[in-house]
Design a protein around this motif. Structure first.
Motif, PDB file in Angstrom:
ATOM      1  N   MET A 271      -5.814  -6.603  -7.483  1.00 13.84           N
ATOM      2  CA  MET A 271      -6.926  -5.799  -6.998  1.00 13.84           C
ATOM      3  C   MET A 271      -8.239  -6.513  -7.321  1.00 13.84           C
ATOM      4  O   MET A 271      -8.381  -7.121  -8.366  1.00 13.84           O
ATOM      5  CB  MET A 271      -6.879  -4.421  -7.650  1.00 13.84           C
ATOM      6  N   LEU A 272      -9.197  -6.429  -6.415  1.00 16.19           N
ATOM      7  CA  LEU A 272     -10.488  -7.062  -6.629  1.00 16.19           C
ATOM      8  C   LEU A 272     -11.282  -6.315  -7.682  1.00 16.19           C
ATOM      9  O   LEU A 272     -11.361  -5.101  -7.671  1.00 16.19           O
ATOM     10  CB  LEU A 272     -11.304  -7.068  -5.339  1.00 16.19           C
ATOM     11  N   GLN A 273     -11.846  -7.071  -8.601  1.00 16.01           N
ATOM     12  CA  GLN A 273     -12.731  -6.468  -9.586  1.00 16.01           C
ATOM     13  C   GLN A 273     -14.125  -6.434  -9.005  1.00 16.01           C
ATOM     14  O   GLN A 273     -14.485  -7.239  -8.168  1.00 16.01           O
ATOM     15  CB  GLN A 273     -12.716  -7.300 -10.864  1.00 16.01           C
ATOM     16  N   LYS A 274     -14.941  -5.496  -9.484  1.00 18.23           N
ATOM     17  CA  LYS A 274     -16.290  -5.363  -8.949  1.00 18.23           C
ATOM     18  C   LYS A 274     -17.222  -6.445  -9.467  1.00 18.23           C
ATOM     19  O   LYS A 274     -18.232  -6.728  -8.869  1.00 18.23           O
ATOM     20  CB  LYS A 274     -16.846  -3.980  -9.256  1.00 18.23           C
ATOM     21  N   GLU A 275     -16.892  -7.053 -10.599  1.00 18.77           N
ATOM     22  CA  GLU A 275     -17.764  -8.062 -11.169  1.00 18.77           C
ATOM     23  C   GLU A 275     -17.657  -9.359 -10.382  1.00 18.77           C
ATOM     24  O   GLU A 275     -16.594  -9.931 -10.224  1.00 18.77           O
ATOM     25  CB  GLU A 275     -17.395  -8.322 -12.625  1.00 18.77           C
ATOM     26  N   THR A 276     -18.779  -9.794  -9.856  1.00 18.65           N
ATOM     27  CA  THR A 276     -18.840 -11.028  -9.079  1.00 18.65           C
ATOM     28  C   THR A 276     -19.854 -11.948  -9.734  1.00 18.65           C
ATOM     29  O   THR A 276     -20.972 -11.549 -10.016  1.00 18.65           O
ATOM     30  CB  THR A 276     -19.279 -10.734  -7.631  1.00 18.65           C
ATOM     31  N   ASN A 277     -19.442 -13.175  -9.957  1.00 17.19           N
ATOM     32  CA  ASN A 277     -20.344 -14.183 -10.486  1.00 17.19           C
ATOM     33  C   ASN A 277     -20.530 -15.254  -9.426  1.00 17.19           C
ATOM     34  O   ASN A 277     -19.568 -15.718  -8.828  1.00 17.19           O
ATOM     35  CB  ASN A 277     -19.778 -14.820 -11.753  1.00 17.19           C
ATOM     36  N   MET A 278     -21.780 -15.622  -9.196  1.00 16.52           N
ATOM     37  CA  MET A 278     -22.083 -16.659  -8.220  1.00 16.52           C
ATOM     38  C   MET A 278     -23.150 -17.545  -8.824  1.00 16.52           C
ATOM     39  O   MET A 278     -24.175 -17.054  -9.283  1.00 16.52           O
ATOM     40  CB  MET A 278     -22.572 -16.024  -6.920  1.00 16.52           C
ATOM     41  N   ARG A 279     -22.889 -18.844  -8.830  1.00 20.00           N
ATOM     42  CA  ARG A 279     -23.882 -19.757  -9.396  1.00 20.00           C
ATOM     43  C   ARG A 279     -24.075 -20.949  -8.486  1.00 20.00           C
ATOM     44  O   ARG A 279     -23.131 -21.413  -7.840  1.00 20.00           O
ATOM     45  CB  ARG A 279     -23.502 -20.198 -10.790  1.00 20.00           C
ATOM     46  N   LEU A 280     -25.304 -21.415  -8.410  1.00 14.66           N
ATOM     47  CA  LEU A 280     -25.633 -22.581  -7.609  1.00 14.66           C
ATOM     48  C   LEU A 280     -25.094 -23.818  -8.309  1.00 14.66           C
ATOM     49  O   LEU A 280     -25.403 -24.064  -9.473  1.00 14.66           O
ATOM     50  CB  LEU A 280     -27.148 -22.693  -7.423  1.00 14.66           C
ATOM     51  N   VAL A 281     -24.274 -24.578  -7.608  1.00 15.63           N
ATOM     52  CA  VAL A 281     -23.669 -25.782  -8.179  1.00 15.63           C
ATOM     53  C   VAL A 281     -24.480 -27.010  -7.803  1.00 15.63           C
ATOM     54  O   VAL A 281     -24.751 -27.863  -8.635  1.00 15.63           O
ATOM     55  CB  VAL A 281     -22.202 -25.936  -7.708  1.00 15.63           C
ATOM     56  N   SER A 282     -24.877 -27.093  -6.529  1.00 15.38           N
ATOM     57  CA  SER A 282     -25.643 -28.263  -6.102  1.00 15.38           C
ATOM     58  C   SER A 282     -26.478 -27.943  -4.864  1.00 15.38           C
ATOM     59  O   SER A 282     -26.172 -27.032  -4.113  1.00 15.38           O
ATOM     60  CB  SER A 282     -24.718 -29.443  -5.797  1.00 15.38           C
ATOM     61  N   THR A 283     -27.520 -28.731  -4.697  1.00 16.27           N
ATOM     62  CA  THR A 283     -28.351 -28.694  -3.505  1.00 16.27           C
ATOM     63  C   THR A 283     -28.458 -30.121  -3.013  1.00 16.27           C
ATOM     64  O   THR A 283     -28.904 -30.997  -3.750  1.00 16.27           O
ATOM     65  CB  THR A 283     -29.752 -28.133  -3.805  1.00 16.27           C
ATOM     66  N   ASP A 284     -28.016 -30.349  -1.793  1.00 16.35           N
ATOM     67  CA  ASP A 284     -28.037 -31.695  -1.223  1.00 16.35           C
ATOM     68  C   ASP A 284     -28.864 -31.714   0.045  1.00 16.35           C
ATOM     69  O   ASP A 284     -28.853 -30.757   0.820  1.00 16.35           O
ATOM     70  CB  ASP A 284     -26.615 -32.170  -0.898  1.00 16.35           C
ATOM     71  N   ILE A 285     -29.553 -32.817   0.259  1.00 14.01           N
ATOM     72  CA  ILE A 285     -30.284 -33.047   1.494  1.00 14.01           C
ATOM     73  C   ILE A 285     -29.573 -34.216   2.171  1.00 14.01           C
ATOM     74  O   ILE A 285     -29.579 -35.329   1.654  1.00 14.01           O
ATOM     75  CB  ILE A 285     -31.767 -33.367   1.218  1.00 14.01           C
ATOM     76  N   VAL A 286     -28.930 -33.917   3.303  1.00  7.58           N
ATOM     77  CA  VAL A 286     -28.111 -34.913   3.998  1.00  7.58           C
ATOM     78  C   VAL A 286     -28.304 -34.786   5.503  1.00  7.58           C
ATOM     79  O   VAL A 286     -28.850 -33.801   5.986  1.00  7.58           O
ATOM     80  CB  VAL A 286     -26.605 -34.740   3.671  1.00  7.58           C
ATOM     81  N   LYS A 287     -27.812 -35.785   6.230  1.00  6.68           N
ATOM     82  CA  LYS A 287     -27.785 -35.679   7.682  1.00  6.68           C
ATOM     83  C   LYS A 287     -26.705 -34.675   8.056  1.00  6.68           C
ATOM     84  O   LYS A 287     -25.676 -34.578   7.383  1.00  6.68           O
ATOM     85  CB  LYS A 287     -27.490 -37.031   8.325  1.00  6.68           C
ATOM     86  N   PHE A 288     -26.946 -33.935   9.150  1.00  2.00           N
ATOM     87  CA  PHE A 288     -25.998 -32.906   9.553  1.00  2.00           C
ATOM     88  C   PHE A 288     -24.615 -33.492   9.816  1.00  2.00           C
ATOM     89  O   PHE A 288     -23.606 -32.884   9.475  1.00  2.00           O
ATOM     90  CB  PHE A 288     -26.499 -32.133  10.778  1.00  2.00           C
ATOM     91  N   ASP A 289     -24.539 -34.677  10.401  1.00  4.28           N
ATOM     92  CA  ASP A 289     -23.242 -35.291  10.680  1.00  4.28           C
ATOM     93  C   ASP A 289     -22.462 -35.539   9.390  1.00  4.28           C
ATOM     94  O   ASP A 289     -21.257 -35.299   9.321  1.00  4.28           O
ATOM     95  CB  ASP A 289     -23.412 -36.596  11.456  1.00  4.28           C
ATOM     96  N   GLU A 290     -23.150 -35.979   8.357  1.00  2.55           N
ATOM     97  CA  GLU A 290     -22.502 -36.221   7.062  1.00  2.55           C
ATOM     98  C   GLU A 290     -21.970 -34.908   6.472  1.00  2.55           C
ATOM     99  O   GLU A 290     -20.849 -34.838   5.970  1.00  2.55           O
ATOM    100  CB  GLU A 290     -23.503 -36.864   6.106  1.00  2.55           C
ATOM    101  N   PHE A 291     -22.775 -33.858   6.571  1.00  2.00           N
ATOM    102  CA  PHE A 291     -22.345 -32.549   6.082  1.00  2.00           C
ATOM    103  C   PHE A 291     -21.144 -32.048   6.877  1.00  2.00           C
ATOM    104  O   PHE A 291     -20.142 -31.610   6.324  1.00  2.00           O
ATOM    105  CB  PHE A 291     -23.491 -31.534   6.166  1.00  2.00           C
ATOM    106  N   ARG A 292     -21.245 -32.127   8.193  1.00  8.61           N
ATOM    107  CA  ARG A 292     -20.191 -31.639   9.084  1.00  8.61           C
ATOM    108  C   ARG A 292     -18.869 -32.372   8.831  1.00  8.61           C
ATOM    109  O   ARG A 292     -17.805 -31.756   8.793  1.00  8.61           O
ATOM    110  CB  ARG A 292     -20.642 -31.828  10.530  1.00  8.61           C
ATOM    111  N   CYS A 293     -18.948 -33.687   8.632  1.00 11.76           N
ATOM    112  CA  CYS A 293     -17.733 -34.480   8.396  1.00 11.76           C
ATOM    113  C   CYS A 293     -17.101 -34.192   7.035  1.00 11.76           C
ATOM    114  O   CYS A 293     -15.930 -34.486   6.821  1.00 11.76           O
ATOM    115  CB  CYS A 293     -18.036 -35.967   8.530  1.00 11.76           C
ATOM    116  N   SER A 294     -17.845 -33.610   6.113  1.00 14.05           N
ATOM    117  CA  SER A 294     -17.313 -33.290   4.786  1.00 14.05           C
ATOM    118  C   SER A 294     -16.509 -31.993   4.777  1.00 14.05           C
ATOM    119  O   SER A 294     -15.830 -31.690   3.796  1.00 14.05           O
ATOM    120  CB  SER A 294     -18.450 -33.192   3.761  1.00 14.05           C
ATOM    121  N   LEU A 295     -16.581 -31.229   5.869  1.00 13.91           N
ATOM    122  CA  LEU A 295     -15.893 -29.937   5.928  1.00 13.91           C
ATOM    123  C   LEU A 295     -14.451 -30.105   6.398  1.00 13.91           C
ATOM    124  O   LEU A 295     -14.196 -30.808   7.378  1.00 13.91           O
ATOM    125  CB  LEU A 295     -16.631 -28.989   6.878  1.00 13.91           C
ATOM    126  N   PRO A 296     -13.512 -29.448   5.722  1.00 16.73           N
ATOM    127  CA  PRO A 296     -12.114 -29.542   6.158  1.00 16.73           C
ATOM    128  C   PRO A 296     -11.853 -28.637   7.371  1.00 16.73           C
ATOM    129  O   PRO A 296     -12.630 -27.737   7.663  1.00 16.73           O
ATOM    130  CB  PRO A 296     -11.341 -29.033   4.936  1.00 16.73           C
TER     131      PRO A 296
END
Length: 174
Positions: free
Chosen positions: A1-26
Motif C-alpha cells: 500500500m502507498l504511504q502518504k509520506e513522499t520525499n522528493m529531492r533535486l538531484v541535478s540540473t543540467d543544461i544540454v542540447k535537446f537532442d542529447e537529452f532526448r537520446c538519454s531517455l530509454p
C-alpha cells in the motif's frame, strides 16, 4: 500500500542540447508534454518507467517492489492514466512554485512513450533538465522536468532580481 509520506529531492540540473537529452531517455519512457500558458513553448515531464510500474502495483494492492521487465513493453491504459494523474499533480505544484516569480498556468497536452515523438524543441536547442529523486515509502524512482531555454528566457531577469533581493534582505537582517 502507498504511504502518504513522499520525499522528493533535486538531484541535478543540467543544461544540454535537446537532442542529447532526448537520446538519454530509454524506450519506453513515460513522457508528458505540457504548456505554460504565459510563456512560449512546451515543457516535458519524464517519469522513470520503474516508478510508473511500482506506483500502479502499489495502488492495486501490491508492495510496489515487484520487478517487471521494462524493455520491449509499453504502458497499459491504467499505467498511462496513473502516470497522467501524477503529472497533473506535479503541474499544479509547478504553478505554485513559479507564482512568486511569474504567474503561469499549465496545461497538459499529451503523453508519449517514444522520445522521438516528444519534440518540445528543435534538436539543437538548449534545454534545462532538472532530475528529481522521488521516494514514496518503499518505492523510489526519478522524475525529470525539461524546459527549453526559450521558454524560461523571458523570466530570467525576474529570477536574478528575486535572488539578489532575497540575499540582500537576509544580509540586512543578519
Amino acid at each position: 500500500m502507498l504511504q502518504k509520506e513522499t520525499n522528493m529531492r533535486l538531484v541535478s540540473t543540467d543544461i544540454v542540447k535537446f537532442d542529447e537529452f532526448r537520446c538519454s531517455l530509454p524506450v519506453p519512457s513515460s513522457l508528458h508534454i505540457f504548456r505554460m500558458e504565459s510563456l512560449r513553448g512546451q515543457g516535458l515531464i519524464v517519469i522513470e518507467s520503474k516508478l510508473v510500474f511500482a506506483v500502479v502495483d502499489a495502488i492495486f494492492g501490491g508492495t510496489g517492489l515487484w520487478e517487471t521487465k521494462i524493455t520491449g513493453r509499453g504502458f497499459s491504459a491504467i499505467e498511462t492514466r496513473m502516470a497522467k494523474k501524477v503529472v497533473l499533480g506535479a503541474l499544479e505544484d509547478l504553478e505554485k512554485v513559479w507564482s512568486p516569480v511569474h504567474a503561469v498556468s499549465t496545461n497538459y497536452v499529451r503523453a508519449e512513450v517514444d522520445p522521438r515523438f516528444a519534440a518540445i524543441a528543435s534538436l539543437t536547442d538548449i534545454v534545462l533538465a532538472n532530475l528529481f529523486e522521488v521516494e514514496l515509502g518503499n518505492i523510489s524512482g526519478s522524475i525529470t522536468i525539461c524546459l527549453p531555454y526559450a521558454l524560461i528566457e523571458p523570466v530570467i531577469p525576474k529570477l536574478k532580481t528575486r535572488f539578489y533581493s532575497e540575499k540582500t534582505a537576509v544580509d540586512q537582517a543578519w
